[in-house]
Design an enzyme around this catalytic site. Sequence first.
Site, PDB file in Angstrom:
ATOM      1  N   HIS A  87      23.818  49.491  86.259  1.00  0.00           N
ATOM      2  CA  HIS A  87      23.485  49.387  84.845  1.00  0.00           C
ATOM      3  C   HIS A  87      23.433  50.745  84.141  1.00  0.00           C
ATOM      4  O   HIS A  87      23.363  50.817  82.921  1.00  0.00           O
ATOM      5  CB  HIS A  87      22.142  48.662  84.688  1.00  0.00           C
ATOM      6  CG  HIS A  87      22.080  47.795  83.475  1.00  0.00           C
ATOM      7  ND1 HIS A  87      22.944  47.938  82.413  1.00  0.00           N
ATOM      8  CD2 HIS A  87      21.248  46.777  83.138  1.00  0.00           C
ATOM      9  CE1 HIS A  87      22.653  47.041  81.482  1.00  0.00           C
ATOM     10  NE2 HIS A  87      21.630  46.326  81.904  1.00  0.00           N
ATOM     11  N   ASP A 138      27.417  48.399  81.069  1.00  0.00           N
ATOM     12  CA  ASP A 138      26.521  47.581  80.250  1.00  0.00           C
ATOM     13  C   ASP A 138      26.705  46.108  80.597  1.00  0.00           C
ATOM     14  O   ASP A 138      27.755  45.695  81.113  1.00  0.00           O
ATOM     15  CB  ASP A 138      26.797  47.800  78.762  1.00  0.00           C
ATOM     16  CG  ASP A 138      26.481  49.222  78.322  1.00  0.00           C
ATOM     17  OD1 ASP A 138      25.594  49.840  78.946  1.00  0.00           O
ATOM     18  OD2 ASP A 138      27.112  49.697  77.364  1.00  0.00           O
TER      19      ASP A 138
END
Length: 438
Positions: free
Chosen positions: A410, A414
């Site tokens: 992450h 995204d």
Amino acid sequence: MGEHIIKLPDVGEGVAEAELVEWHVKVGDLVREDSVLAAVMTDKATVEIPSPVDGEILWLGAEIGDTVAIGSPIVRLKVAGEGNVKPDAAGETAKAEAPAKPAETKLAETKPEARPEPKPKPAEPAAKAAPAPAAAAKSNSGAPRPEGERPLASPAIRLRAKEAGIDLRQVSGTGPAGRISHEDIEAFLARGPQVAKASGLARNDSVEDIKVIGLRRKIAEKMSLAKSRIPHITYVEEIDVTALEELRAALNKEKRKGVERPKLTLLPFLMRAMVKAIADQPNINALFDDEAGIIHQHGGVHIGIAAQTPSGLVVPVVKHAEARDLWDCAIELNRLAEAAKSGTASRDELSGSTITITSLGAMGGVATTPVINHPEVAIVGVNKMMVRPVWDGTQFIPRKMMNLSSSFDHRVVDGWDAAVFIQRIKALLETPALIFVD
């Protein structure tokens, strides 16, 4: 006779140490030239160490699980001739390796006549030595009562048994008509594990200590590193693979004269779909150097395939999947899988991946949470294929369905980009003809 010391050789470019995972010899063994002495592991590649000479094993320099530096002595041999160790050096080596002897303690002399003669122990009464037959018969055997027979016991006894977690049917009463007393309960509790023997069950309080070594230790270190450094996000999507399975079956039935093709599984199709999806999102095909703060985005798609072997999990790598067609992917997959299972895969074949596929095949479950292969930024997980009823707008029809459970770093990817990537793969697998369109 002389001595020959064998040192741990350089087992790979840039490797400073290796873990000893197996000894093939022991002290006192006679070995021939080229006999395998030990096996060491580094970066999931196992390397065998052969003997350069004939000789007798005098000393082994490490234990299984130890990390040994390149160039460190690991074996000392007695050999014919001078060997490679000077006599004085051999003596110093043996002296250094010899265990220190404990200091001798001088015992005080005791005259024989000063020692008191031991007095014979009085014989125990026969009645005390063995229980009377009547008493033995009266003891609790712990044998369960026949099903449906209610044990005789007062309310106080039943409460005591309930609090202690005792099934009264397992307790033999010594009172009239087999009535259970407080003494029977206490005797039952005192016997402990013996209670289970009557029913064929027994407590097992053993503890086995298993040293984590070799590939299992490498896996543990890799997983710990990935989970401690990478903030995972997992995205699960359902895919209808009915059309893909029909195409796969048709291609496997097709025979071409003079052309031998491997049997296609789902994975080559998924690999080609990933290559196409990565062309639209090259940031997914990357390695993240989190210490330097640099993302290495690769042009070549090197797909690691997580494979379970008798030794543990390894990840052979299909290099340059972007340059391989469906059947070439299948050929390379089969070759690497065989090398991984037999333990002959080279270090180069087990490294260099830029993205990974993990699959448990028929045991894949409904959904999983794959751990990213650090320092990659994505891993695609294949779950079990099942026939499920799917609503087509007018009725439920049987379709072959499969979930993809995929994890992303992450920090680099995204959630939206992760979803776009998997949706692109979904579209390609559900309409497999698109896989063949350039």
